[in-house]
Design a protein around this motif. Structure first.
Motif, PDB file in Angstrom:
ATOM      1  N   ASN A  92       0.813  -1.209   0.000  1.00  0.00           N
ATOM      2  CA  ASN A  92       0.000   0.000   0.000  1.00  0.00           C
ATOM      3  C   ASN A  92       0.852   1.267   0.000  1.00  0.00           C
ATOM      4  O   ASN A  92       0.559   2.228   0.700  1.00  0.00           O
ATOM      5  CB  ASN A  92      -0.942  -0.033   1.216  1.00  0.00           C
ATOM      6  CG  ASN A  92      -2.061   0.976   1.103  1.00  0.00           C
ATOM      7  OD1 ASN A  92      -2.316   1.515   0.025  1.00  0.00           O
ATOM      8  ND2 ASN A  92      -2.711   1.258   2.217  1.00  0.00           N
ATOM      9  N   SER A  93       1.950   1.226  -0.768  1.00  0.00           N
ATOM     10  CA  SER A  93       2.843   2.385  -0.934  1.00  0.00           C
ATOM     11  C   SER A  93       3.634   2.756   0.317  1.00  0.00           C
ATOM     12  O   SER A  93       4.258   3.804   0.374  1.00  0.00           O
ATOM     13  CB  SER A  93       2.076   3.637  -1.389  1.00  0.00           C
ATOM     14  OG  SER A  93       1.654   3.468  -2.704  1.00  0.00           O
TER      15      SER A  93
ATOM     16  N   GLY B 105      -4.942   5.681   2.586  1.00  0.00           N
ATOM     17  CA  GLY B 105      -4.425   6.383   1.417  1.00  0.00           C
ATOM     18  C   GLY B 105      -3.921   5.463   0.317  1.00  0.00           C
ATOM     19  O   GLY B 105      -2.834   5.660  -0.222  1.00  0.00           O
ATOM     20  N   ALA B 106      -4.718   4.460  -0.041  1.00  0.00           N
ATOM     21  CA  ALA B 106      -4.384   3.611  -1.185  1.00  0.00           C
ATOM     22  C   ALA B 106      -4.348   4.507  -2.422  1.00  0.00           C
ATOM     23  O   ALA B 106      -5.081   5.491  -2.501  1.00  0.00           O
ATOM     24  CB  ALA B 106      -5.440   2.523  -1.356  1.00  0.00           C
TER      25      ALA B 106
ATOM     26  N   ASP C  29       2.493   6.911   9.755  1.00  0.00           N
ATOM     27  CA  ASP C  29       3.166   6.565   8.496  1.00  0.00           C
ATOM     28  C   ASP C  29       2.198   6.275   7.354  1.00  0.00           C
ATOM     29  O   ASP C  29       2.619   5.866   6.273  1.00  0.00           O
ATOM     30  CB  ASP C  29       4.053   5.324   8.695  1.00  0.00           C
ATOM     31  CG  ASP C  29       5.110   5.558   9.744  1.00  0.00           C
ATOM     32  OD1 ASP C  29       5.650   6.679   9.777  1.00  0.00           O
ATOM     33  OD2 ASP C  29       5.388   4.641  10.531  1.00  0.00           O
ATOM     34  N   ALA C  30       0.908   6.429   7.591  1.00  0.00           N
ATOM     35  CA  ALA C  30      -0.069   6.116   6.534  1.00  0.00           C
ATOM     36  C   ALA C  30       0.214   6.964   5.290  1.00  0.00           C
ATOM     37  O   ALA C  30       0.533   8.145   5.405  1.00  0.00           O
ATOM     38  CB  ALA C  30      -1.488   6.376   7.034  1.00  0.00           C
ATOM     39  N   PRO C  31       0.121   6.354   4.091  1.00  0.00           N
ATOM     40  CA  PRO C  31       0.436   7.077   2.849  1.00  0.00           C
ATOM     41  C   PRO C  31      -0.415   8.332   2.632  1.00  0.00           C
ATOM     42  O   PRO C  31      -0.009   9.217   1.898  1.00  0.00           O
ATOM     43  CB  PRO C  31       0.156   6.046   1.754  1.00  0.00           C
ATOM     44  CG  PRO C  31       0.190   4.725   2.426  1.00  0.00           C
ATOM     45  CD  PRO C  31      -0.198   4.935   3.852  1.00  0.00           C
TER      46      PRO C  31
ATOM     47  N   GLY D 171       1.224  -6.605  -4.846  1.00  0.00           N
ATOM     48  CA  GLY D 171       0.303  -5.867  -5.712  1.00  0.00           C
ATOM     49  C   GLY D 171       0.617  -5.965  -7.198  1.00  0.00           C
ATOM     50  O   GLY D 171       0.307  -5.063  -7.961  1.00  0.00           O
ATOM     51  N   SER D 172       1.205  -7.049  -7.639  1.00  0.00           N
ATOM     52  CA  SER D 172       1.593  -7.124  -9.054  1.00  0.00           C
ATOM     53  C   SER D 172       0.401  -7.409  -9.965  1.00  0.00           C
ATOM     54  O   SER D 172       0.387  -7.016 -11.130  1.00  0.00           O
ATOM     55  CB  SER D 172       2.674  -8.184  -9.269  1.00  0.00           C
ATOM     56  OG  SER D 172       2.098  -9.473  -9.294  1.00  0.00           O
ATOM     57  N   GLY D 173      -0.589  -8.132  -9.453  1.00  0.00           N
ATOM     58  CA  GLY D 173      -1.750  -8.468 -10.283  1.00  0.00           C
ATOM     59  C   GLY D 173      -1.425  -9.415 -11.419  1.00  0.00           C
ATOM     60  O   GLY D 173      -2.123  -9.443 -12.420  1.00  0.00           O
TER      61      GLY D 173
END
Lengths: 305, 257
Positions: free
Chosen positions: A123-124, A254-255, A276-278, B125-127
């Motif tokens: 999730n970044s 924050g996806a 630390d959430a994106p 998350g590559s899908g």
């Protein structure tokens, strides 16, 4: 280096990611050619060669046929890399092409450092540099990662390619998003609920804050998937894209799909227990707090102003 | 009917991540682990299909160390009949092409009518995996599915596209379906079903028996992204935070004017 860019169109309209592909090729200092299943009345602005397959003959979703068309172009052009958007079209088609080419596939590229693609993880929250071990590679690009410095220009040199075969998957039509309901696009203030609200009863507290600020409430995908909030209030890639004067994200990590729908808001406040959430990357103010305590108190103070 | 559902165990995304000593992955210590969210929808859809057609055998497959058996037990308690645990102490280091290769090697002589996977994992998350499995097995596949219906060998699905539009698609089984969030409502295992799951077959297969392909890419380095915005971070007493935020909104926006 030569890159084959896989453009996208839907219902006769060119999709925005197409120009990001061209921007990516420019950033890579690469020669490029483009491929599109679409319509010759709606051509992208592109100063290069465009292989065009007829969308009516090929179908807008027909992975077997589109794969073969791309492989035909690859046989002619012998590109070093194939680039697609990391979109419902691109992430579906890319593995099929990579498999046929025996090539590495690097998904959701957000940047390139010294020629090495960078992709998000978890999730970044993390990044990784990914090196292909094959000569050819296939990449999908995160939406918005390779923005355009200038308006695209140019007229493509079109070469039409013939569509053969039917494919095993039959596309039968589109189902449009449910119309009506709330138009978040008109709201000056949007307060959105994320997974962090914990339970459906807490939607009321988000709605109350939105009301106190004279705005509307929205939600992120998990809250809509759980049916705590109806889909016409969803903000993000598969919902609405909004640009209010004030956006308050409550318990939203924050996806990227959510950020794409709200990051152009004029002022962004995030309320989250995770420092630390994106979401913090796009927020003007990050309030590190439990929204279940903070939001009611904050609403009360707003109401008494 | 034979159904396969492939699941992955991932860390809770709210976790505080650290980079491991090798610098190419996150450290696996001090994390809470759970079923990849997309896979919960895949398991639910597979169980619903089994309930619909009645005469079906549903296998859940997961690659990883012994730790992943906990996640497999959840899938068994949700209604899968048997588990295929591919024992691999380095599953997280494997690229999608290797993971797909392992699954395809397992599935190739078992004649599954339906194979379900999540559309992507929450960590990588590559899908890629579901679609690659189909390519390796020579099967059709449809990705990003939010609606699934099965009638006598015909599969009708809706793919989720950008902007809330869906593409309606028909395909004949055998087929691979990759599942998007919101496809259904994954059930919570009941206590009797959790007890029953303990008695279900959970076969362990060493990964070396099934891994016949080599990775086509590698992680050179893993790291934290640079924090972008110079956004202000407010911490402390919530009453003070609320006052501070009101002051900021008055200064920076017109919404409280």
């Amino acid at each position: 280096m030569k890159i084959l860019l896989i453009a996208e169109s839907r219902e006769g309209k060119l999709l925005g990611g197409t120009y990001e592909l061209a921007a990516f090729a420019a950033k890579m200092n690469a020669e490029s050619v483009m491929f599109l299943v679409g319509d010759d009345t709606v051509l992208p602005k592109y100063a290069g060669k465009l292989y065009l397959a007829d969308g009516k003959a090929a179908g807008e979703y027909n992975p077997d046929v589109h794969k073969q068309l791309v492989l035909d172009v690859i046989a002619k052009e012998n590109p070093d890399m194939v680039a697609l958007c990391h979109s419902s079209y691109g992430w579906d088609l890319a593995p099929r092409i990579a498999y046929a080419l025996k090539a590495a596939q690097i998904s959701e590229v957000v940047g390139v450092v010294d020629g090495v693609p960078v992709v998000p993880v978890c999730n970044s929250k993390l990044r990784r540099d990914v090196k292909a071990k094959t000569v050819k590679s296939v990449v999908t690009l995160q939406a918005g990662a390779f923005g355009l410095a200038d308006e695209p220009s140019g007229t493509p040199e079109v070469e039409k390619i013939a569509v053969a075969g039917a494919g095993r998957v039959q596309f039968t039509g589109y189902e449009q998003a449910a119309a009506g309901g709330v138009d978040l696009g008109k709201a000056q203030v949007i307060v959105s609920a994320g997974r962090g609200i914990g339970k459906p009863e807490n939607v009321a507290m988000i709605a109350a804050l939105a009301k106190a600020l004279g705005g509307e409430y929205g939600a992120s995908r998990p809250v809509v998937d759980s049916e705590w909030v109806e889909h016409n209030r969803q903000v993000g890639t598969t919902g609405q894209t909004v640009t209010p004067k004030l956006y308050i994200a409550c318990g939203i990590s924050g996806a990227i799909q959510h950020l794409a729908g709200m990051k152009k808001s004029e002022f962004i406040v995030a309320i989250n227990t995770d420092r630390d959430a994106p979401i913090g990357d796009v927020a003007d103010v990050l309030v590190v707090a439990d929204l279940k305590q903070f939001v009611p108190l904050f609403t009360e103070k707003i109401q008494s102003l | 009917m034979k159904i396969l559902v492939c699941i992955k165990q991932v860390p809770d995304m709210e976790s505080k991540f650290k980079i491991d000593a090798g610098g190419t992955w996150y450290a696996k210590t001090d994390l809470a682990w759970r079923m990849n969210e997309y896979d919960e929808y895949a398991v639910e859809q597979a169980v619903q299909l089994k309930e619909q057609v009645k005469d079906a055998d549903l296998t859940v497959l997961c690659i990883g160390s012994d730790q992943v058996k906990e996640t497999m037990k959840k899938a068994l308690a949700m209604g899968c009949d048997r588990g295929a645990h591919i024992a691999d102490s380095n599953a997280s280091g494997k690229e999608p092409f290797e993971i797909a290769g392992i699954i395809a090697e397992y599935a190739k002589d078992k004649n599954f009518d339906l194979i379900f996977t999540g559309m992507q994992s929450q960590d990588r998350g590559s899908g890629q995996v579901g679609v690659l499995v189909a390519e390796m097995l020579g099967l059709p596949s449809v990705s990003t599915v939010v609606h699934f219906a099965y009638t006598g060998g015909t599969v009708q699905v809706k793919r989720e596209l950008e902007g809330g539009i869906k593409a309606c698609v028909t395909v004949q089984a055998p087929v691979v379906i990759t599942c998007q969030l919101g496809m259904n409502t994954p059930r919570y295992p009941t206590l009797p079903n959790i007890m029953k799951a303990k008695k279900k077959e959970l076969l362990t297969i060493p990964v070396a028996d099934l891994l016949k392909v080599a990775a086509r890419q590698e992680t050179a380095k893993m790291y934290f992204p640079e924090k972008k915005g110079g956004g202000l971070v407010l911490e402390g007493d919530i009453a003070e935070l609320a006052d501070k935020l009101i002051k900021i909104l008055k200064e920076k926006t017109a919404v409280l004017a």
